[in-house]
Design a protein around this motif. Structure first.
Motif, PDB file in Angstrom:
ATOM      1  N   TRP A  76       0.841  -1.199   0.000  1.00 57.42           N
ATOM      2  CA  TRP A  76       0.000   0.000   0.000  1.00 57.42           C
ATOM      3  C   TRP A  76       0.876   1.248   0.000  1.00 57.42           C
ATOM      4  O   TRP A  76       1.826   1.351   0.764  1.00 57.42           O
ATOM      5  N   SER A  77       0.531   2.203  -0.858  1.00 61.49           N
ATOM      6  CA  SER A  77       1.368   3.397  -0.995  1.00 61.49           C
ATOM      7  C   SER A  77       0.568   4.688  -0.886  1.00 61.49           C
ATOM      8  O   SER A  77       1.076   5.754  -1.242  1.00 61.49           O
ATOM      9  N   GLN A  78      -0.678   4.612  -0.392  1.00 62.73           N
ATOM     10  CA  GLN A  78      -1.522   5.800  -0.339  1.00 62.73           C
ATOM     11  C   GLN A  78      -1.617   6.384   1.071  1.00 62.73           C
ATOM     12  O   GLN A  78      -2.524   7.158   1.358  1.00 62.73           O
ATOM     13  N   GLY A  79      -0.679   6.007   1.932  1.00 61.56           N
ATOM     14  CA  GLY A  79      -0.707   6.506   3.294  1.00 61.56           C
ATOM     15  C   GLY A  79      -0.187   7.921   3.424  1.00 61.56           C
ATOM     16  O   GLY A  79       0.311   8.538   2.468  1.00 61.56           O
ATOM     17  N   SER A  80      -0.284   8.441   4.636  1.00 60.99           N
ATOM     18  CA  SER A  80       0.234   9.776   4.940  1.00 60.99           C
ATOM     19  C   SER A  80       1.679   9.729   5.418  1.00 60.99           C
ATOM     20  O   SER A  80       2.345  10.759   5.451  1.00 60.99           O
ATOM     21  N   PHE A  81       2.142   8.527   5.796  1.00 61.93           N
ATOM     22  CA  PHE A  81       3.533   8.311   6.202  1.00 61.93           C
ATOM     23  C   PHE A  81       4.059   7.136   5.395  1.00 61.93           C
ATOM     24  O   PHE A  81       3.341   6.153   5.170  1.00 61.93           O
ATOM     25  N   ASP A  82       5.306   7.236   4.927  1.00 63.73           N
ATOM     26  CA  ASP A  82       5.829   6.135   4.119  1.00 63.73           C
ATOM     27  C   ASP A  82       6.233   4.976   5.020  1.00 63.73           C
ATOM     28  O   ASP A  82       6.163   5.055   6.250  1.00 63.73           O
ATOM     29  N   ILE A  83       6.661   3.890   4.410  1.00 65.26           N
ATOM     30  CA  ILE A  83       6.902   2.659   5.168  1.00 65.26           C
ATOM     31  C   ILE A  83       8.127   2.771   6.073  1.00 65.26           C
ATOM     32  O   ILE A  83       8.300   1.979   6.993  1.00 65.26           O
ATOM     33  N   SER A  84       8.970   3.793   5.856  1.00 62.79           N
ATOM     34  CA  SER A  84      10.093   4.047   6.767  1.00 62.79           C
ATOM     35  C   SER A  84       9.741   5.083   7.827  1.00 62.79           C
ATOM     36  O   SER A  84      10.620   5.559   8.544  1.00 62.79           O
ATOM     37  N   LEU A  85       8.459   5.442   7.902  1.00 70.46           N
ATOM     38  CA  LEU A  85       7.884   6.327   8.921  1.00 70.46           C
ATOM     39  C   LEU A  85       8.193   7.798   8.693  1.00 70.46           C
ATOM     40  O   LEU A  85       7.999   8.624   9.607  1.00 70.46           O
ATOM     41  N   GLN A  86       8.619   8.156   7.502  1.00 71.59           N
ATOM     42  CA  GLN A  86       8.789   9.569   7.187  1.00 71.59           C
ATOM     43  C   GLN A  86       7.439  10.158   6.771  1.00 71.59           C
ATOM     44  O   GLN A  86       6.715   9.564   5.963  1.00 71.59           O
ATOM     45  N   PRO A  87       7.056  11.320   7.318  1.00 72.65           N
ATOM     46  CA  PRO A  87       5.781  11.921   6.916  1.00 72.65           C
ATOM     47  C   PRO A  87       5.828  12.406   5.469  1.00 72.65           C
ATOM     48  O   PRO A  87       6.798  13.038   5.041  1.00 72.65           O
ATOM     49  N   LYS A  88       4.794  12.094   4.728  1.00 74.15           N
ATOM     50  CA  LYS A  88       4.622  12.669   3.406  1.00 74.15           C
ATOM     51  C   LYS A  88       3.997  14.053   3.580  1.00 74.15           C
ATOM     52  O   LYS A  88       3.394  14.351   4.614  1.00 74.15           O
ATOM     53  N   PRO A  89       4.092  14.908   2.564  1.00 73.75           N
ATOM     54  CA  PRO A  89       3.477  16.229   2.718  1.00 73.75           C
ATOM     55  C   PRO A  89       2.006  16.184   3.104  1.00 73.75           C
ATOM     56  O   PRO A  89       1.531  17.025   3.875  1.00 73.75           O
TER      57      PRO A  89
END
Length: 796
Positions: free
Chosen positions: A556-569
């Motif tokens: 899944w790639s539609q989250g607000s945080f990536d899989i390494s726990l970095q926040p997306k904008p």
């Protein structure tokens, strides 16, 4: 080895206070492991089996397996795209569905003779069996829950006893997501008095009027007496005793094992548990014999709090309206897979809390016991969920679901009912298939059966099921399905737009958006009647393995945080909605928009970045996420425009500036409430890569064999600014008493192994995770990248 093991176990047991005649010994170390391929059958005899590695729990044997790409035919056949998306590979993380066998030996102590000895398993994924000295002694057909095996009369003293555990991930359709595999939670030995002891999950603690504590204790007692003595101590958060009582309970010999209600205890001026002040007490309950000797002692933490649901206000905590601002995710932990490390769970909770979250929905199964403990400590409200769909294939696959749920309900509710963080029980997810079940009533009979058994063990909370779509009645298109009508709280995935109409038809109903899509973020929050709904949980807020849209995406790639726990904008839009503190954040809109259909909902999101290294002469569109009244946009100190926040639910907290002419330098946004500056954010053009930077999430960590250190890896310029367009490979090495257990870069399409020693950067960063061993030492992590000097950090 026998001498060492015996001495080790003896030391552990001797460390337990004498007052509590109960010993709990961890068996998380020194397991041998052997892997079987998907097509291999597990042996019927384990004699002579070779084990290729020694591991410590928790352990997910799938996460280290290589990625399996679809065949060229699958990838190249556009007409088969839908089938590829739903294939076993994409749904379950592009990993082979393997099997594993674990082996460990123990030497029973002489002190265990004439005692009751249990093997306690936190969970075996996805299904598993347990053998002692070749004899089958227990199993699980639903790996998300724990179980125990009574080995009192099966141990052989004065020699090593062999424990064998088998685990299988089952078939392609036994889960809709990546489950992991193996002993992914802990194992322990519990030793008690043989005849007089507390049973499994023995305490049921509730509070009334925010001051009274009610305790029910489940124990076995075999003395020939008329009364049994039970002591209760209540300790505050500092461990100080605030109440100390002994009760003589009427005892009936024919009961033997029974649940006893103790007299209510009234606390003086107790501190309440809530999301901002998660204050915890401990109840310690002791069982005595007729001479006054301690037979057994157990304890559990609890919070003094009241919860209430109603159609006019949604949810109240301690009498105050509380809106659930939440996340819904699977149980896995990124690069660590399913291995349930407490530290990794804690890191996610802290991350969510920092962005204003106060709620997690367990999707779609019980999490580890450490998760609920940490939610208690951090003040996170939990909707605790038992199942995905009520079907055999999603409940393990070896036993029909109709034969399984009775045991699952009991274990689940008794395990989790004392946690103040748990406010609602969810019995299932996306039950739209229930029209075709045996009772042909949309699952109403099943729901009533499950609810009745649940309330037998906990009557203090309501129940729900998550519906998607919530479906119309078969007779008319105007009303929801019978199952949606029957539930105590109406939980709809994505279909929040039905709340107003359904509340007019059924004014007694209480509404909760159990899944909300990131693509509709903002509108699906502000368009709800926030004063009267329970709240929502955004689906997949943290990217995860499995449920991929197709190769090369591993999940899944539609989250607000990536899989390494970095926040997306996009995470900062969430923060603007969930947090009361003034904030503002710039996001650059990149070209293209993902189209991702999920259960009839387009969950695709725009590609956003924070990259201000652009092509000269280009124009960009910007999203400004803010909860303030208005903002001013500046480029290199020169004002471009000033705009106000909109009250339109579809535009609120997202101010757009289109066709901004790019210039190198600094793009800045200044936010105002009234005429006062309350927040700022800026992006800068960076220079060439100068060095790597390693940032640990804590300086010291415990040498307990399970604690983790998450180290952020960034490539920065001469001013220490992260370079977002640098994707060079980094190689890691570790010295000292720790080892590397996971690497991730946030790119769900990356082909590097999570269990490897190297990874390429993504948007200039990566995450490396170290696991502590049990001997104190200095640990050095070194990172090497082409074109840059090697860099290292030393951690204690």
């Amino acid at each position: 080895m026998r001498t060492i093991l015996t001495t080790f176990l003896f030391a552990l047991i001797m460390a337990v206070p004498v007052v509590a005649q109960r010993d709990t010994i961890s068996l998380n170390d020194s397991w041998q492991f052997h892997r079987f391929s998907e097509v291999e059958k597990l042996p019927t005899s384990f004699a002579g089996l070779k084990f290729e590695e020694t591991i410590c729990l928790p352990h997910d044997f799938q996460i280290s397996q290589p990625w399996i790409a679809p065949s060229p035919e699958e990838k190249g056949d556009a007409t088969n795209a839908a089938a590829n998306i739903k294939s076993r590979l994409s749904a379950r993380g592009f990993k082979e569905l393997t099997k594993g066998i674990y082996r460990r030996t123990i030497i029973p102590l002489a002190a265990w003779r004439n005692k009751r000895v249990l093997l306690d398993f936190g969970g075996i994924m996805l299904v598993g069996d347990v053998y002692l000295n070749g004899q089958h002694i227990g199993k699980t057909d639903y790996g998300y829950l724990g179980f125990e095996c009574d080995v009192t009369d099966k141990l052989i003293y004065d020699k090593p006893n062999e424990i064998i555990v088998t685990a299988e991930t089952q078939g392609p359709r036994n889960s809709r997501w990546y489950t992991g595999g193996g002993l992914y939670r802990g194992v322990r030995i519990i030793v008690t008095d043989k005849q007089n002891h507390f049973n499994r999950h023995p305490l049921y603690i509730t509070t009334q009027e925010n001051r009274k504590v009610n305790i029910q204790a489940d124990f076995c007692y075999m003395e020939n007496v008329d009364t049994v003595c039970v002591g209760v101590r209540i300790l505050d958060a500092k461990g100080c005793v605030v109440n100390n009582d002994k009760f003589n309970l009427r005892y009936y010999k024919n009961w033997r094992s029974h649940e006893y209600r103790l007299p209510a205890i009234t606390l003086t001026a107790p501190q309440l548990w809530d999301t901002d002040h998660p204050y915890l007490y401990t109840a310690e309950v002791t069982l005595y014999n007729s001479k006054g000797d301690v037979l057994d002692c157990v304890s559990d933490r609890f919070g003094v709090r009241t919860i209430e649901f109603g159609p006019a206000f949604g949810f109240r905590l301690n009498g105050k309206k509380m809106l659930l601002k939440g996340n819904a995710n699977h149980h896995t932990l990124g690069a660590l897979g399913a291995a349930a490390y407490p530290r990794a769970i804690e890191k996610r909770i802290r991350l969510l809390k920092s962005f204003g979250f106060n709620h997690i929905r367990c999707s779609h199964n019980p999490y580890s016991e450490d998760f609920y403990r940490l939610c208690d400590e951090y003040g996170i409200l939990v909707v605790d969920e038992l199942y995905d769909k009520w079907l055999k294939q999603y409940s393990g696959g070896r036993v029909d679901w109709t034969l399984q749920w009775q045991n699952d309900i009991t274990e689940w509710v008794k395990r989790d009912r004392n946690h103040p963080s748990v406010i609602l029980w969810s019995l299932g997810n996306e039950l739209q298939q229930e029209a075709g079940m045996a009772n042909n009533d949309w699952g109403v009979t099943n729901y009533q059966l499950l609810k009745t058994q649940l309330h037998r063990y906990d009557s203090s909370r309501l129940t729900t099921v998550a519906m998607h779509p919530r479906y119309r009645s078969l007779e008319t298109n105007a009303v929801p399905s019978p199952l949606a009508i029957a539930t105590e709280v109406n939980a709809y995935n994505y279909r929040y737009m039905y709340f107003p109409g359904d509340s007019k038809l059924y004014p007694e109903k209480i509404f909760y958006q159990s899944e909300a899509s990131t693509s509709a973020m903002g509108s699906n929050f502000f368009e709800m009647a926030l004063d009267s709904v329970v709240g929502l949980a955004y689906w997949g807020s943290i990217d995860y393995i499995g449920e991929s849209n197709g190769w090369p995406a591993k999940g899944w790639s539609q989250g607000s945080f990536d899989i390494s726990l970095q926040p997306k904008p996009i995470a900062y839009l969430l923060k603007s909605m969930f947090s009361a503190d003034p904030m503002v954040h710039i996001a650059v809109v990149e070209e293209g928009k993902a189209t991702r259909w999920w259960n009839g909902v387009n969950v695709g999101t725009s590609f956003l970045s924070e990259n201000w290294n652009r092509i000269a002469g280009s124009k960009v569109n910007l999203h400004i996420f803010t909860n303030t009244e208005e903002v001013t946009l500046l480029l290199n100190g020169k004002t471009i425009a000033r705009k106000s926040n909109s009250l339109d639910p579809k535009k609120r907290n997202k101010i757009t500036f289109n066709d901004v002419a790019y210039m190198p330098g600094t793009i800045e946004v200044v936010a105002y409430n009234g005429h006062k500056v309350v927040a700022r954010h800026h992006l800068e053009t960076t220079n060439k890569a100068e060095r790597l930077r390693l940032v640990p999430d804590k300086q010291t960590w415990k040498a307990d064999g399970v604690d983790l250190q998450h180290v952020l890896v960034e490539v920065v310029d001469n001013k220490g600014r992260r370079i977002l367009n640098d994707n060079r490979q980094v190689i890691f090495s570790v010295t000292g008493n720790a080892h590397l257990v996971g690497v991730s870069n946030g790119d769900i399409c990356c082909n590097d192994s999570f269990a490897g020693q190297k990874i390429r950067l993504f948007q200039g960063s990566a995450m490396v995770i170290l696991r502590a061993e049990k001997t104190v030492s200095k640990v050095t992590l070194q990172a090497i990248a082409e074109g840059l000097k090697a860099v290292s950090i030393r951690l204690m």
